[in-house]
Design a protein around this motif. Sequence first.
Motif, PDB file in Angstrom:
ATOM      1  N   UNK A 113      24.156 -37.277 -11.158  1.00  0.00           N
ATOM      2  CA  UNK A 113      25.135 -38.358 -11.115  1.00  0.00           C
ATOM      3  C   UNK A 113      26.487 -37.855 -11.580  1.00  0.00           C
ATOM      4  N   UNK A 114      27.451 -38.661 -11.450  1.00  0.00           N
ATOM      5  CA  UNK A 114      28.741 -38.385 -12.088  1.00  0.00           C
ATOM      6  C   UNK A 114      29.725 -37.782 -11.129  1.00  0.00           C
ATOM      7  N   UNK A 149      33.360 -34.780 -17.815  1.00  0.00           N
ATOM      8  CA  UNK A 149      32.963 -35.974 -17.070  1.00  0.00           C
ATOM      9  C   UNK A 149      31.978 -35.625 -15.964  1.00  0.00           C
ATOM     10  N   UNK A 150      30.775 -36.183 -16.061  1.00  0.00           N
ATOM     11  CA  UNK A 150      29.817 -36.038 -14.976  1.00  0.00           C
ATOM     12  C   UNK A 150      29.015 -34.760 -15.069  1.00  0.00           C
ATOM     13  N   UNK A 188      38.098 -33.041 -18.516  1.00  0.00           N
ATOM     14  CA  UNK A 188      37.859 -32.194 -17.339  1.00  0.00           C
ATOM     15  C   UNK A 188      36.733 -32.804 -16.524  1.00  0.00           C
ATOM     16  N   UNK A 202      33.946 -43.018 -20.682  1.00  0.00           N
ATOM     17  CA  UNK A 202      35.003 -42.295 -21.402  1.00  0.00           C
ATOM     18  C   UNK A 202      36.011 -43.261 -22.013  1.00  0.00           C
ATOM     19  N   UNK A 234      27.102 -37.374 -18.807  1.00  0.00           N
ATOM     20  CA  UNK A 234      26.331 -37.179 -17.583  1.00  0.00           C
ATOM     21  C   UNK A 234      25.695 -38.510 -17.201  1.00  0.00           C
ATOM     22  N   UNK A 235      26.527 -39.414 -16.731  1.00  0.00           N
ATOM     23  CA  UNK A 235      26.099 -40.769 -16.405  1.00  0.00           C
ATOM     24  C   UNK A 235      26.726 -41.155 -15.073  1.00  0.00           C
ATOM     25  N   UNK A 236      26.294 -42.304 -14.534  1.00  0.00           N
ATOM     26  CA  UNK A 236      26.725 -42.627 -13.171  1.00  0.00           C
ATOM     27  C   UNK A 236      28.208 -42.986 -13.100  1.00  0.00           C
ATOM     28  N   UNK A 280      31.038 -41.941 -15.432  1.00  0.00           N
ATOM     29  CA  UNK A 280      31.521 -41.292 -16.667  1.00  0.00           C
ATOM     30  C   UNK A 280      32.912 -41.783 -17.078  1.00  0.00           C
ATOM     31  N   UNK A 281      33.757 -42.122 -16.103  1.00  0.00           N
ATOM     32  CA  UNK A 281      35.106 -42.595 -16.451  1.00  0.00           C
ATOM     33  C   UNK A 281      35.026 -43.893 -17.262  1.00  0.00           C
TER      34      UNK A 281
END
Lengths: 444, 444
Positions: free
Chosen positions: A443-444, B351-352, A394, B340, B332-334, B336-337
Motif C-alpha cells: 500500500x501507500x 510515506x508509503x 520523502x 502524516x 506503511x498504510x493505505x 500515508x499522507x
Amino acid sequence: MPQFLTTADAGFEAAFAALLGMKREDAPDVDAAVAAIIADVRDRGDAAVIALTEQFDRLALTPATLAFSDTQIDAEIAKVSAEDRAALELAADRIHAYHARQMPEDQQWTDEAGATLGWRWGPVTAAGLYVPGGLASYPSSVLMNAIPAKVAGVQRLVVACPTPGGVVNPLVLLASRIAGVDTVYRIGGAQAIAALAYGTATIPPVDKITGPGNAFVAAAKRRVFGRVGIDMIAGPSEILVIADRDNDPDWIALDLLSQAEHDESAQSILMTDDAAFGLAVVAAVEKWLQTLERRAIAGASWRDYGAVIVVDDLEQAATLSNRIAPEHLELCVSDPEALAKRITHAGAIFLGAWTPEAIGDYVGGPNHVLPTARSARFSSGLSVMDFLKRTTIAKMTPAALRAIGPGAERLAVSESLQAHGLSVRARLDRLNESQPPASITCTG
Amino acid sequence: MPQFLTTADAGFEAAFAALLGMKREDAPDVDAAVAAIIADVRDRGDAAVIALTEQFDRLALTPATLAFSDTQIDAEIAKVSAEDRAALELAADRIHAYHARQMPEDQQWTDEAGATLGWRWGPVTAAGLYVPGGLASYPSSVLMNAIPAKVAGVQRLVVACPTPGGVVNPLVLLASRIAGVDTVYRIGGAQAIAALAYGTATIPPVDKITGPGNAFVAAAKRRVFGRVGIDMIAGPSEILVIADRDNDPDWIALDLLSQAEHDESAQSILMTDDAAFGLAVVAAVEKWLQTLERRAIAGASWRDYGAVIVVDDLEQAATLSNRIAPEHLELCVSDPEALAKRITHAGAIFLGAWTPEAIGDYVGGPNHVLPTARSARFSSGLSVMDFLKRTTIAKMTPAALRAIGPGAERLAVSESLQAHGLSVRARLDRLNESQPPASITCTG
C-alpha cells in the motif's frame, strides 16, 4: 580611561588579539551543587522545589501556590502606570510584527525521478521561559522570549521567575500577560530549570527552555540540554560602535555607556577614523559617568574592558569588526548601508546615528537576545525558529525507487549495512516480477 | 523476541512509559581524559596532535603529513569502482538539490513608523566535519554533512578522519572530493576536535564542527561548544514503522533490521492495528536474522530494545508516535499522507511502503543526520541552516525615533537602565530643537 589603540601602531595586532581573547567572565563552578539540586527535584518533585525555594528565596510555598493565581496577577498588574503599560504594549506589538515575518514556509515538490520530497515546520508543544528575579528582572526580556514562542504556535508557555522574599516586579507579570504566557511559577535557580525539564506533580514538563539567568541557571540549562532544548548560554553584553567624526560625542558616549551599565563584565568598544573624535567621546563618557546612577558598574566595565580603536579607514573598521563578531554593532557613519555590506559577523546591526542600540533593546522589533562572546561567527539571535522544528518528508513511487534504489543498495553494500541494502532489494525484486500477486501488493 | 504490547491491555500505559524512558546508551565518563587532551592540544598544538595520533592510531605523522596530499587522495580514489563512484555521485546530486531549496531569503521592509527592519543570512566562514574511522566510517555521512555546508556558502570546509594503522576508506576521500571538501586531516578523537576548535600551527581553527563520533568525540564537542558551534550530540539510531496488514512482512522486517544492524543500542519499533501481522513480522525478523552478516548486533538490538505495539487504530498509533517523537518514521498504510497530518514530532517521515528508510540514508535527498532520543520534540535534522547565521537590521529615521523612542525611554527607566534612556532622550531632544546647528547634525 579605557584602552586607546591605533591600528597604525606597531603593537596594534598584539593588543587587538589580547582584546579579542580577553576573558570577561569567571563563572563560579557550581556544577556539583546544580547536579545535586537537579537530582533532588527529579527524586522529590514539588517537595524539593518548595524546600529549595524556602532556602534560597526565603519564601514558603505549597503546591497550590507555586504559580501565581489570576487574582494575584490582576492585583499586581493594577499597580502598573498607564504609561508603562502603553510602552510595554508598543514594544509587544512591534516585536510581534517583526517575528511574525520569520515564520518559515513548508515545502513539497516532486522531482524528475518521481520522488515527492519536502519538509514541514511545527512548534514545540510546551516552552518554559526563565526570568531572573531582583535587579535583572527585565520585563522586556519576557516579551523577547515569549512573543517568538507564541508566534511559532507553542501551545503551553510558562514563565519561571523567582520572587525572593515574595517580592515580584509587576511589569514582569504584565509583560507575561500581554505576551500570552499561560502560567507564571514563582520559582528560580537550578530547581526551576529542573522542574521545567523533568516536571513535578504540579509543574508539567516542557520541551524547550529559554531565557537568561545566573551561574546556577546556566549550569542547570547545560545539564538538562538533550532532555529538553535550550537557547544559547549568554555571556556578558557587548557593543561595538563604528563612528566617524560627524557624530555628537555625547550620543556615542551614551550608547557605549548603555552597554557598560548592564554589568561590570560588559564591553563597549568605539572604532573611529578620527583620533580627536575618539578622545572627545572618551571625555564625554567621563562626563556622563559623573551623573549616572549605575556609574560604579558602568565605570568598572568601561575602565576594565572598554576600548577606543583608531582605524585608517572604515574598510579597516569592517575587517576588525568581523574579527570581533560583536553582539551589537552601531554604524554611525554617512553611508551605513555601504558599510553594513562589508559586515559578515554581527548579532544585530543598527544603521545610522538615529538608531541607538537601546531602541533594539525595547521597541525596534528585532530580538534583543543575541549571540555574545564572538559567537555571532556561528550563531544567531533568538527567533521564531528556536520554537519550531522541521520534519523532512520523502515518498517514493515504484518508478522513483526503480530509478534511485539501486544507488542506495550499492552504497549500503559499500558500508557493510546488509539489511539496508536488502530492504531496497526486496522492493526492487517485486518490481521486476511481471505479475505481483494481489495479496502482497503493498500500500501507500 | 522483542516486547509485544497491546494498547488494550491493562498494563499497557506502564509498559509504554517504560519503553519511552528506556536508557539505551551508557556512555563511559571520559570527560576528565578529554579535558586533558584539549588542554594538551591548546598548549602544544601540532606536537600534541601528532603524539596523540601516534598513541591512539599507531600512526606517525608530521605537520606536513597531518593532511592527505592531493596525490594521496588521487591514489586512494583510483581504487573506487565506477559503480560505487556513480552511486556516490547520484547521492551527492540528490542531496544537493534538496538542500539548495533550504536557503532562506533575506528580508527588509519599512514599517508604518518609518523604521527599516529586516535580517540577512550569512555562512559561517569555516567548518570542520568529523568522520569516524574504522567500521563506522560512512561516506554517506560525509555527503550529508559537507553538502549543506557548501550550499550555505562556507568558504573553508575540512574533514577530520582518523586512519588507525594508516588505513583509510577510499570512499570517504572520494565523498569528500565530490562534496568540495578543501582538506582532509588524518586525525581523530578529542585531539581532532580540539585542533579544529582552537587551531594549531598547521590546522587553522574553524567556526563550526559537525559530525558523529565516539564518546571521546562527543565529550570534546560538548567542551568546545561556545568557542565554536556544534551540531547535535547524536544518540543511537531509532525507527518506528506504522504498518497495516496490507504489507509484506519481509519488507517491514528488513526495515526494522536496517536500524537494528547499526548498533546494539539501536531501537526498532513496529506499530500495527493487526496482531497477526505483527506476529508475522516478528517471524520474518527471526528468519532474516539467521542470514544477516551483522546478526549479532541486529539480534541484540531487536531483543533488548525492539518492540511490537498492537494499536486499536491508526489514530491511536499517531498519538503514541508523537509521544515517542521518533528519529525515523515509516508510514506503511493505505493513506500515508492522511496519517502524516496527525504526526507532530518526528525527524523524518517516509510515506508509503515503497519508501524504505534506507532510501533516506543515501539517495532520497533529505539529510540523514536526525534528532534521536525523543529530541524531535524540539530539534531538527541537519540542514543548510546549521551553517548559516542571521544578523538583524534596524534603521530609524528621525520621524521613526520620534514615534517609538519615548516608549523605549519609558521602558529603560522602568528597568533602571538610565544610560539606555538617555541615549534615546539625547536624540529626541535634538529633534525638539527648532534649528539644530549644522556642525552637530548626525549622519546616517
